[in-house]
Design a protein around this motif. Sequence first.
Motif, short mmCIF file in Angstrom:
data_model
loop_
_atom_site.label_atom_id
_atom_site.label_comp_id
_atom_site.label_asym_id
_atom_site.label_seq_id
_atom_site.Cartn_x
_atom_site.Cartn_y
_atom_site.Cartn_z
N ALA A 253 18.55 55.05 114.74
CA ALA A 253 19.21 53.84 115.25
C ALA A 253 19.93 53.08 114.16
CB ALA A 253 18.18 52.94 115.92
N ARG A 254 19.54 53.30 112.90
CA ARG A 254 20.15 52.59 111.77
C ARG A 254 20.65 53.59 110.73
NH1 ARG A 254 18.26 47.44 110.97
NH2 ARG A 254 19.89 47.37 109.36
N PRO A 255 21.71 54.35 111.04
CA PRO A 255 22.20 55.37 110.11
C PRO A 255 22.67 54.80 108.78
CG PRO A 255 23.76 55.04 111.91
CD PRO A 255 22.50 54.32 112.28
N GLU A 256 23.04 53.53 108.78
CA GLU A 256 23.48 52.93 107.52
C GLU A 256 22.33 52.86 106.52
OE1 GLU A 256 22.10 49.58 110.18
OE2 GLU A 256 23.33 51.40 110.38
N LEU A 257 21.10 52.72 107.02
CA LEU A 257 19.94 52.71 106.12
C LEU A 257 19.73 54.08 105.51
CD1 LEU A 257 17.37 50.58 108.16
CD2 LEU A 257 18.85 49.84 106.29
N LEU A 258 19.88 55.13 106.32
CA LEU A 258 19.75 56.48 105.80
C LEU A 258 20.83 56.75 104.76
CD1 LEU A 258 18.38 59.26 105.93
CD2 LEU A 258 20.00 59.87 107.75
N GLU A 259 22.01 56.29 105.01
CA GLU A 259 23.11 56.46 104.06
C GLU A 259 22.76 55.85 102.71
OE1 GLU A 259 27.64 54.83 103.69
OE2 GLU A 259 27.06 55.69 105.62
N GLN A 260 22.12 54.70 102.73
CA GLN A 260 21.74 54.03 101.49
C GLN A 260 20.61 54.75 100.77
OE1 GLN A 260 20.83 49.99 102.63
NE2 GLN A 260 22.86 49.62 103.46
N LEU A 261 19.72 55.40 101.54
CA LEU A 261 18.55 56.05 100.94
C LEU A 261 18.82 57.46 100.46
CD1 LEU A 261 15.77 54.89 103.44
CD2 LEU A 261 16.02 54.17 101.06
N LEU A 262 19.82 58.14 101.04
CA LEU A 262 20.05 59.54 100.72
C LEU A 262 20.27 59.84 99.24
CD1 LEU A 262 22.10 61.07 103.68
CD2 LEU A 262 19.87 61.78 102.83
N PRO A 263 20.99 58.98 98.49
CA PRO A 263 21.15 59.30 97.07
C PRO A 263 19.82 59.45 96.35
CG PRO A 263 22.68 57.59 97.71
CD PRO A 263 21.74 57.78 98.86
N ARG A 264 18.80 58.69 96.76
CA ARG A 264 17.50 58.76 96.12
C ARG A 264 16.61 59.83 96.75
NH1 ARG A 264 16.26 54.46 92.95
NH2 ARG A 264 14.02 54.62 93.42
N LEU A 265 16.75 60.03 98.07
CA LEU A 265 15.90 61.00 98.75
C LEU A 265 16.31 62.43 98.46
CD1 LEU A 265 15.51 59.30 102.25
CD2 LEU A 265 13.76 59.51 100.47
N MET B 176 25.49 64.24 96.12
CA MET B 176 26.46 65.03 96.86
C MET B 176 26.16 65.00 98.36
SD MET B 176 27.70 69.00 96.40
CE MET B 176 28.54 68.62 94.86
N THR B 177 24.90 65.19 98.72
CA THR B 177 24.53 65.11 100.14
C THR B 177 24.82 63.72 100.68
OG1 THR B 177 22.80 66.78 99.87
CG2 THR B 177 22.62 65.32 101.77
N ALA B 178 24.49 62.69 99.91
CA ALA B 178 24.73 61.32 100.35
C ALA B 178 26.22 61.07 100.58
CB ALA B 178 24.19 60.34 99.31
N ASP B 179 27.06 61.57 99.69
CA ASP B 179 28.50 61.37 99.83
C ASP B 179 29.03 62.12 101.05
OD1 ASP B 179 31.09 60.37 98.82
OD2 ASP B 179 31.51 62.50 98.49
N LEU B 180 28.54 63.32 101.29
CA LEU B 180 28.97 64.07 102.46
C LEU B 180 28.56 63.36 103.75
CD1 LEU B 180 28.08 67.67 101.25
CD2 LEU B 180 30.38 66.75 101.59
N TYR B 181 27.34 62.83 103.77
CA TYR B 181 26.88 62.11 104.96
C TYR B 181 27.73 60.86 105.18
CZ TYR B 181 23.75 59.75 108.26
OH TYR B 181 23.24 59.11 109.37
N ARG B 182 28.07 60.17 104.10
CA ARG B 182 28.93 58.99 104.21
C ARG B 182 30.30 59.37 104.76
NH1 ARG B 182 33.06 57.04 102.03
NH2 ARG B 182 33.16 58.77 100.55
N GLN B 183 30.87 60.46 104.24
CA GLN B 183 32.16 60.91 104.74
C GLN B 183 32.09 61.29 106.21
OE1 GLN B 183 34.60 63.62 102.31
NE2 GLN B 183 33.08 63.41 100.69
#
Length: 314
Positions: free
Chosen positions: A262-274, A278-285
């Motif tokens: 429900a809050r994909p923006e939170l996942l986007e913020q956490l992905l660089p650390r999780l 590269m994965t975080a940037d792809l998800y953001r794109q």
Amino acid sequence: MQDRPALELTRPTLRETDYGFFGPDSPTWKVWTHPTALIGFQRAVTLEHFDPGLTAAVADLGGIYSDPRGRLDHTFAYFLIAAVGDGRTAVSAADHLLRVHAQSTGIEPISGKRYSANNPASQLWIHITGWHSVLKCYEVFGPGPLDPDEEQQFWAECVIAAGLQTCREAEVPTSRAEVREYFAQVRPTLCVSERARRGMHYLLYTPRDRGLTLWAGARAVAPAAVATLPRWMRELGGFDQPRLLEAGYIPAAQALMRLAGARPELLEQLLPRLIGPMTADLYRQHRRGGVPQNPATVSVAQARERYAEQRTPA
């Protein structure tokens, strides 16, 4: 987990030329970009160690021990590019892996036979464990099963994605029933060695000295990933867990995945650390991706033909 090398592009462009092989309305986009894919990914890279050739490749290269975050980041990034990237980026990434894998050979110590990272049987094991794992975790911890038509389409798209690597198309399962048949067929060829168990447990329970985030993230996800596995895999891998733990853990993981969905923006913020940058940037794109130059899907063959001159040479 096959020890995949870094992708050539330090910042791949996810959606510039076209919608890739599946498109916005596909079940592949839905399943591979849901937060539950994080659980499925850990499940998949753990299971890859049941293939003795892949275990030998991982152990000989040693990248998951020297740079686990980098290896996980680039591996997840490749899966994500294949699933939701445009055709040019997907075939470029796949071709790079094929060239590097061609140099990744050695002796598998259990059989004494030579292994190759491009071996079609090993590549099929990687592919099926990846696609099956993300779907399984989507069903258990996410929105639930796809409807019958979507599931049929998902497995058809799994066959298409397999064309990026050395998998033999005729051997790729096209339904859940065929996936079960595949697992039953390959089970006698699977085994666990000391090196395999080390790799599996390292990915499930990453040591504290690899960094607090990676240590905590792996151990938080592991009970959920293991809960989706059949008992024989848990026992063979030596990572079975109490049923009482699962009884409480599964509902908690489901609640967390609902929140993340429900809050994909939170996942986007956490992905660089999780996972990694590269994965975080792809998800953001992916979340911000607009309309590509050609707002249509392409086949793997079309992508290879159209973008042959733009791909990195061997």
